[in-house]
Design a protein around this motif. Structure first.
Motif, PDB file in Angstrom:
ATOM      1  N   LEU A 139     -15.433-106.534 -14.882  1.00 41.60           N
ATOM      2  CA  LEU A 139     -14.596-105.770 -15.998  1.00 41.60           C
ATOM      3  C   LEU A 139     -15.340-104.152 -15.896  1.00 41.60           C
ATOM      4  CD1 LEU A 139     -12.639-105.184 -18.169  1.00 41.60           C
ATOM      5  CD2 LEU A 139     -14.393-106.420 -20.114  1.00 41.60           C
ATOM      6  N   PHE A 140     -16.580-104.233 -15.796  1.00 44.52           N
ATOM      7  CA  PHE A 140     -17.328-102.764 -15.721  1.00 44.52           C
ATOM      8  C   PHE A 140     -16.830-102.025 -14.631  1.00 44.52           C
ATOM      9  CE2 PHE A 140     -20.709-100.591 -13.906  1.00 44.52           C
ATOM     10  CZ  PHE A 140     -20.957 -99.383 -15.203  1.00 44.52           C
ATOM     11  N   LYS A 141     -16.831-102.630 -13.304  1.00 45.99           N
ATOM     12  CA  LYS A 141     -16.333-101.872 -12.250  1.00 45.99           C
ATOM     13  C   LYS A 141     -14.972-101.491 -12.226  1.00 45.99           C
ATOM     14  CE  LYS A 141     -20.065-103.162  -9.277  1.00 45.99           C
ATOM     15  NZ  LYS A 141     -20.390-104.673  -8.499  1.00 45.99           N
ATOM     16  N   SER A 142     -14.186-102.438 -13.039  1.00 48.01           N
ATOM     17  CA  SER A 142     -12.699-101.936 -13.236  1.00 48.01           C
ATOM     18  C   SER A 142     -12.552-100.694 -14.056  1.00 48.01           C
ATOM     19  CB  SER A 142     -11.850-103.112 -13.534  1.00 48.01           C
ATOM     20  OG  SER A 142     -11.801-103.339 -15.053  1.00 48.01           O
ATOM     21  N   LEU A 143     -13.341-100.618 -15.141  1.00 49.65           N
ATOM     22  CA  LEU A 143     -13.350 -99.627 -15.951  1.00 49.65           C
ATOM     23  C   LEU A 143     -13.977 -98.253 -15.356  1.00 49.65           C
ATOM     24  CD1 LEU A 143     -14.252-101.035 -19.447  1.00 49.65           C
ATOM     25  CD2 LEU A 143     -12.054-101.056 -18.360  1.00 49.65           C
ATOM     26  N   LEU A 144     -15.143 -98.655 -14.611  1.00 54.21           N
ATOM     27  CA  LEU A 144     -15.603 -97.424 -13.769  1.00 54.21           C
ATOM     28  C   LEU A 144     -14.654 -96.822 -12.747  1.00 54.21           C
ATOM     29  CD1 LEU A 144     -18.374 -96.135 -13.540  1.00 54.21           C
ATOM     30  CD2 LEU A 144     -18.812 -97.635 -11.308  1.00 54.21           C
ATOM     31  N   ASP A 145     -13.644 -97.615 -12.272  1.00 58.56           N
ATOM     32  CA  ASP A 145     -12.677 -97.204 -11.271  1.00 58.56           C
ATOM     33  C   ASP A 145     -11.816 -96.198 -12.072  1.00 58.56           C
ATOM     34  OD1 ASP A 145     -13.668 -98.035  -9.060  1.00 58.56           O
ATOM     35  OD2 ASP A 145     -12.415 -99.792  -9.057  1.00 58.56           O
ATOM     36  N   GLN A 146     -11.427 -96.736 -13.202  1.00 54.09           N
ATOM     37  CA  GLN A 146     -10.247 -95.945 -14.073  1.00 54.09           C
ATOM     38  C   GLN A 146     -11.268 -94.459 -14.408  1.00 54.09           C
ATOM     39  OE1 GLN A 146      -8.593 -97.515 -17.607  1.00 54.09           O
ATOM     40  NE2 GLN A 146      -9.151 -99.636 -16.848  1.00 54.09           N
ATOM     41  N   ARG A 147     -12.522 -94.496 -14.850  1.00 56.06           N
ATOM     42  CA  ARG A 147     -13.207 -93.062 -14.834  1.00 56.06           C
ATOM     43  C   ARG A 147     -13.059 -92.501 -13.689  1.00 56.06           C
ATOM     44  NH1 ARG A 147     -13.163 -89.087 -17.494  1.00 56.06           N
ATOM     45  NH2 ARG A 147     -15.351 -88.107 -17.953  1.00 56.06           N
ATOM     46  N   ILE A 148     -13.218 -93.077 -12.634  1.00 53.43           N
ATOM     47  CA  ILE A 148     -13.523 -92.279 -11.221  1.00 53.43           C
ATOM     48  C   ILE A 148     -11.971 -91.697 -11.185  1.00 53.43           C
ATOM     49  CG2 ILE A 148     -13.657 -92.534  -8.534  1.00 53.43           C
ATOM     50  CD1 ILE A 148     -15.803 -94.712  -9.335  1.00 53.43           C
ATOM     51  N   LYS A 149     -11.168 -92.244 -11.695  1.00 52.33           N
ATOM     52  CA  LYS A 149      -9.898 -91.498 -11.307  1.00 52.33           C
ATOM     53  C   LYS A 149      -9.556 -90.423 -12.537  1.00 52.33           C
ATOM     54  CE  LYS A 149      -7.533 -95.453  -9.146  1.00 52.33           C
ATOM     55  NZ  LYS A 149      -7.650 -96.939  -9.509  1.00 52.33           N
TER      56      LYS A 149
END
Ligand SMILES: C[S@@+](CC[C@H](N)C(=O)[O-])C[C@H]1O[C@@H](n2cnc3c(N)ncnc32)[C@H](O)[C@@H]1O
Length: 279
Positions: A55-65
Motif C-alpha cells: 500500500l505504501f509503495k502504491s501511495l508513493l507512486d501517486q506522489r511521484i506522479k
C-alpha cells in the motif's frame, strides 16, 4: 520485510517533485500504518507488514506522479482540526489560519452572525465556529461536492452552530432575512494565465477554487460590491487575496465605502488579508 528506515529512504524518489521529500514519505507511511511521526523516529528498525508495504509503495507512486499528499491521505490539518479534503475544492493552506486569527481578534459580540463565502472544506467557518460557539455561522460554496465535504467536516467536529448550503456567492442568501456582522472569504484569486497553475500541487486542485478572470480579481469584485447589502452596521468584511493584490483590494473596498480598510501581512511578510467595516 522492510524496516521503517528502509521505506523512508525511498524519499529520494520524491526529490524532483517535492520540496519536502522526507516529510512527504513520513506522512504517507504514518497514514498507512496509522502511527505518528514521533513513532516512526522512535522505532526506525521496526518492520512493516507486506500488505502495508504494498500500500505504501502504491501511495508513493501517486506522489511521484505529483498528486498532493492531502489528496492521497484524504485529510489535512487546519487550525485545531483534521479536515477531510477532496478534489472538489482547495486543500486548506496554513496562510489561511492568519484570517482566522484576525477575525478572532475583532472581538465580535456574543450572538453575532458570520458568513464564509466559498467555504470549500469548511476550513475557515469551522475553525471560527469552534472558537466562537456563541456565534451563529453560515457557509456557502458554489460546488455541491464542496458543500457536502464541508458538511461532513462539520459533522465530524460536532459543531451545531454552522449552516452550510450551496450558493453562487450571495445568490441563495435572502437579503431581507439575513444580515451578518462578519463576512469572510478566501475566494479564487489567481489570474487565468498565471504560470503557477501548471506547477506543483496546484495542478491537481480544481480551477473553480483557484482562477478568477484575467487579473484574479473577478470574484473579489463581486464579493466587495455586494457585501454591504448583507452586512449589519459595523459589520466586517475580511478577505484573503494574492500577495500582489493588497492595493487593488484596498482600492475596491474603499471605493465600495468600507471604513478603516487595512491589509495584513502573512508570516513571510507578504500582503495576504484585507479588511474593513461597514457603517
Ligand atoms: C480558494 S478556495 C477556498 C476554500 C476554503 N475557504 C479555504 O480557505 O480553504 C475558493 C472556494 O470558493 C468556491 N467558489 C468559487 N466560485 C464561487 C462562487 N461563485 N460562489 C460560491 N463559491 C465559489 C470554490 O468552489 C472554492 O471552494
Amino acid at each position: 520485510m522492510a524496516s521503517i528506515s528502509k521505506l523512508l529512504s525511498l524519499s529520494s524518489q520524491l526529490e524532483s517533485i517535492s520540496d519536502t521529500p522526507q516529510l512527504d514519505c513520513e506522512l504517507l507511511l504514518c497514514h498507512v500504518i496509522d502511527k505518528d511521526r514521533t513513532w516512526l523516529r522512535t522505532w526506525p528498525d521496526n518492520t512493516v507488514s507486506p500488505t502495508h508495504q504494498t500500500l505504501f509503495k502504491s501511495l508513493l507512486d501517486q506522489r511521484i506522479k505529483g498528486t498532493p499528499i492531502a489528496y492521497i491521505t484524504g485529510s489535512r490539518g487546519f487550525w485545531s482540526m483534521d479536515l477531510n479534503v477532496s478534489s472538489d475544492t482547495l486543500i486548506p493552506r496554513p496562510e489561511t489560519e492568519l484570517l482566522v486569527e484576525i477575525v478572532l481578534k475583532l472581538g465580535l459580540p456574543s450572538q453575532a452572525c458570520g458568513l464564509d463565502l466559498g467555504t470549500g472544506s469548511g476550513a475557515i467557518a469551522l475553525a471560527l465556529a469552534s472558537e466562537r460557539l456563541d456565534m451563529q455561522w453560515f457557509a456557502v460554496d458554489a460546488q455541491l461536492g464542496a458543500v457536502e465535504l464541508a458538511q461532513d467536516n462539520c459533522n465530524q467536529q460536532q459543531l451545531s452552530n454552522v449552516s452550510i448550503f450551496q450558493s453562487n456567492w450571495f445568490d441563495a442568501i435572502k437579503q431581507q432575512d439575513n444580515k451578518f456582522d462578519l463576512i469572510v472569504s478566501n475566494p479564487p484569486y489567481i489570474a487565468k494565465d498565471d504560470p503557477h497553475l501548471s506547477q506543483g500541487d496546484v495542478r491537481f486542485e480544481p480551477k473553480t477554487a483557484l482562477v478568477s478572470g484575467v487579473d484574479g480579481l473577478d470574484d473579489i469584485k463581486v464579493i466587495v460590491s455586494q457585501s454591504s447589502m448583507y452586512l449589519n452596521t459595523n459589520g466586517w468584511l475580511v478577505l484573503e487575496h494574492g500577495y500582489d493584490q493588497g492595493k487593488a483590494v484596498r482600492d475596491l473596498m474603499l471605493f465600495a465605502g468600507f471604513n478603516e480598510v487595512t491589509t495584513k501581512q502573512d508570516y513571510n511578510n507578504l500582503d495576504r488579508i484585507t479588511l474593513g467595516f461597514w457603517k
